[in-house]
Structure formats: structure tokens, C-alpha cells
Scaffold this active site. Structure first.
Site, PDB file in Angstrom:
ATOM      1  N   ASP A 193      -1.397  -0.654   5.849  1.00 40.58           N
ATOM      2  CA  ASP A 193      -1.878  -0.182   7.152  1.00 40.58           C
ATOM      3  C   ASP A 193      -3.396  -0.228   7.288  1.00 40.58           C
ATOM      4  O   ASP A 193      -3.920  -0.007   8.378  1.00 40.58           O
ATOM      5  CB  ASP A 193      -1.437   1.271   7.353  1.00 40.58           C
ATOM      6  CG  ASP A 193      -2.185   2.224   6.426  1.00 40.58           C
ATOM      7  OD1 ASP A 193      -3.042   2.982   6.916  1.00 40.58           O
ATOM      8  OD2 ASP A 193      -1.929   2.202   5.214  1.00 40.58           O
ATOM      9  N   GLY A 206      -5.248   2.991  -3.171  1.00 39.74           N
ATOM     10  CA  GLY A 206      -6.500   3.683  -3.452  1.00 39.74           C
ATOM     11  C   GLY A 206      -6.264   5.154  -3.699  1.00 39.74           C
ATOM     12  O   GLY A 206      -7.204   5.921  -3.875  1.00 39.74           O
ATOM     13  N   ASP A 238       0.871  -1.157   0.000  1.00 37.60           N
ATOM     14  CA  ASP A 238       0.000   0.000   0.000  1.00 37.60           C
ATOM     15  C   ASP A 238       0.922   1.225   0.000  1.00 37.60           C
ATOM     16  O   ASP A 238       2.115   1.100   0.286  1.00 37.60           O
ATOM     17  CB  ASP A 238      -0.885  -0.016   1.249  1.00 37.60           C
ATOM     18  CG  ASP A 238      -1.717   1.238   1.397  1.00 37.60           C
ATOM     19  OD1 ASP A 238      -2.355   1.641   0.422  1.00 37.60           O
ATOM     20  OD2 ASP A 238      -1.702   1.825   2.496  1.00 37.60           O
ATOM     21  N   VAL A 239       0.399   2.393  -0.320  1.00 39.92           N
ATOM     22  CA  VAL A 239       1.258   3.583  -0.389  1.00 39.92           C
ATOM     23  C   VAL A 239       1.021   4.541   0.769  1.00 39.92           C
ATOM     24  O   VAL A 239       1.900   4.744   1.611  1.00 39.92           O
ATOM     25  CB  VAL A 239       1.090   4.308  -1.743  1.00 39.92           C
ATOM     26  CG1 VAL A 239       1.956   5.568  -1.783  1.00 39.92           C
ATOM     27  CG2 VAL A 239       1.464   3.378  -2.892  1.00 39.92           C
ATOM     28  N   ASP A 240      -0.173   5.139   0.837  1.00 46.68           N
ATOM     29  CA  ASP A 240      -0.445   6.139   1.878  1.00 46.68           C
ATOM     30  C   ASP A 240      -0.343   5.532   3.278  1.00 46.68           C
ATOM     31  O   ASP A 240      -0.944   4.481   3.560  1.00 46.68           O
ATOM     32  CB  ASP A 240      -1.840   6.735   1.689  1.00 46.68           C
ATOM     33  CG  ASP A 240      -1.950   7.536   0.398  1.00 46.68           C
ATOM     34  OD1 ASP A 240      -0.902   7.940  -0.134  1.00 46.68           O
ATOM     35  OD2 ASP A 240      -3.075   7.758  -0.076  1.00 46.68           O
ATOM     36  N   THR A 246      -8.508  -2.289   3.772  1.00 46.00           N
ATOM     37  CA  THR A 246      -8.548  -2.735   2.377  1.00 46.00           C
ATOM     38  C   THR A 246      -7.333  -3.586   2.030  1.00 46.00           C
ATOM     39  O   THR A 246      -7.391  -4.419   1.131  1.00 46.00           O
ATOM     40  CB  THR A 246      -8.610  -1.537   1.404  1.00 46.00           C
ATOM     41  OG1 THR A 246      -7.481  -0.684   1.630  1.00 46.00           O
ATOM     42  CG2 THR A 246      -9.889  -0.750   1.604  1.00 46.00           C
TER      43      THR A 246
END
Length: 253
Positions: free
Chosen positions: A205, A136, A46-48, A208
Site C-alpha cells: 500500500d 518496515g 508488505d504487512v501493515d 516504499t
């Protein structure tokens, strides 16, 4: 005599196989996830709040002067009052970023990589592991992150913003799987089907990210930037530093 030897060999093999199965079944959930990571041929991040310390949409909203409005809507979405796609649309309808604002944001807002992630990605790539960013968030904000980590832009799965010819905001691509609930599991499933990955790990984190396993073979919850109680409960292995993952790989290198 020969028949006896064959019987004895078969019994030994059966015993070893049984012992092997017992040793695997005796692993804790955390040990099992560690083993999948050590033998993984694909890792998705995931990124954010995972690869980077910030939440891209919140930071973009603040930059565009709509921070408080989007923050309230994010809090409402977290309560489960709307789908992911509805929340994304409503927040973007508030921000309505232009091409010019996106460019200015990228020029003025530095990328805050989470400590240790660059080293982890490098170790994975040196081991021949394919690394993907599944988010997302928005591709236009994630492209520079991928460049910084030497991850091919073709290995990004994220949302695409749409603009009119004059640069005004025109919406987002609703065909992207990451724009809706259940999108990350769909991306993982496609990656496994298209590339034949046998051991795929998802790291993130959020809820999803946890939902992506299965089809991901393992999920590692990350709490180095923000600890989400639901994710901590669902993750067989929950870490607060990427160094923990790097150490696990280097030991077995």
C-alpha cells in the site's frame, strides 16, 4: 525446392514471432502486471495496511500510551521531512516498548488479517509460488501473522527490536535493510540473486513498496485498507480487494 521450403518456414517463424511481440507490446500496463502475477515464482507482501488492516507501530504506540505523540511524528515523516530510518528511530524513542509490553500486546491485541489475503496466499502456495513478508514493521509483531498464513518465519524480512537483559528497550537493528530508505528494493534484489526467482511481484500500500519495482518484475498497489494517492498513480495495477488477485490466478489455473 528444399531451399524454398526452408525459406518459407523461416518466414512463417519470423511472422509468428513478430505477431507474438506485437501482442505482448499491445498489452496495457495492467495486463502486463497480471501476466507476471500468473507466471510468478515469488510474491512479496508488505504487512501493515496490506496483509493486516492495521499499522503495527501506531497500534503498539497506542497500547503503550504514546499514540498521539507517534501519530504527530508519523504525519511529519509523511511530509518528507526525515528519512525512514530517522522516523523509525524517533517513533521508537517515544514508545520505548519493553519485552513485557510486546508480550502483553501480542496476547491482548488480535491479528486483523485483511479479508481475502489468507485465500490468496493459499492459492499462491498451491501453485508452488514462494511467498515472503517484506515490512518496515517489527519482526516480533509479524511472526504471528506469518504463522497464521503458514508462511515460514525464514521468509520474513522486517525490523528487529533490541532489548537489555532486564527487558528494557535498547533500540533496533540498523543493519536490517528494511530499517532504512531503499531497503525493500535491496531485499528484492537479494532474493532474486540468492534464489534465482525469474518473476517476482511486490504487493503493498505504500511508496516504499512501489519503489521496490524494479528490481521486482511487477508492482501491484493495494488500497483495501487505505488508498494512498501517490501509490495509486504509480501502480500499473491498483486493487482494493485481494479477491481481484485470487480471481486472476484461478481463471488461469
Amino acid at each position: 525446392m528444399m531451399a524454398l521450403f526452408i525459406l518459407k518456414s523461416n518466414l512463417q517463424f519470423a511472422t509468428l514471432k513478430t505477431l507474438s511481440l506485437v501482442s505482448i507490446s499491445a498489452m496495457t500496463p495492467q495486463q502486463s502486471v497480471k501476466e507476471v502475477l500468473r507466471t510468478a515464482d515469488c510474491v512479496c507482501f508488505d504487512v501493515d495496511s496490506t496483509v493486516i488492516r492495521d499499522e503495527g507501530i501506531d497500534e503498539l504506540a497506542k497500547f503503550c500510551g504514546k499514540g498521539e505523540d507517534v501519530k504527530r511524528l508519523t504525519a511529519e515523516a509523511m511530509c518528507g521531512n526525515m528519512t525512514f530510518q530517522e522516523a523509525l528511530k524517533k517513533r521508537l524513542d517515544i514508545i520505548r516498548p519493553t519485552v513485557g509490553q510486546i508480550k502483553e500486546y501480542l496476547e491482548k491485541f488480535p491479528i486483523h488479517l485483511t479479508p481475502g489475503v489468507a485465500e490468496l496466499v493459499k492459492v499462491l502456495q498451491e501453485r508452488g509460488v514462494a511467498v515472503y513478508l517484506v515490512s518496515g514493521g517489527f519482526r516480533s509483531l509479524i511472526d504471528p501473522v506469518a504463522d497464521l498464513l503458514s508462511i515460514p518465519r525464514s521468509n520474513i524480512y522486517a525490523n528487529r527490536l533490541k532489548f537489555y537483559f532486564n527487558g528494557e528497550y535498547a533500540g533496533f537493528d540498523e543493519n536490517e535493510p528494511t530499517s532504512r530508505s531503499g531497503g525493500k528494493p535491496l531485499v528484492i534484489r537479494r532474493l532474486k540473486e540468492q534464489h534465482g526467482y525469474q518473476k517476482l511481484v511486490m504487493i503493498g500500500d505504500g511508496a516504499t513498496d512501489a519503489e521496490a519495482s524494479p528490481p521486482a518484475d511487477a508492482f501491484i498497489g493495494f488500497g483495501g485498507n487505505v488508498v494512498r494517492e501517490e501509490v495509486q498513480k504509480r501502480a500499473p495495477w491498483f486493487v482494493t480487494s485481494f479477491q481481484e488477485l485470487t480471481d486472476a490466478l484461478i481463471v488461469q489455473k
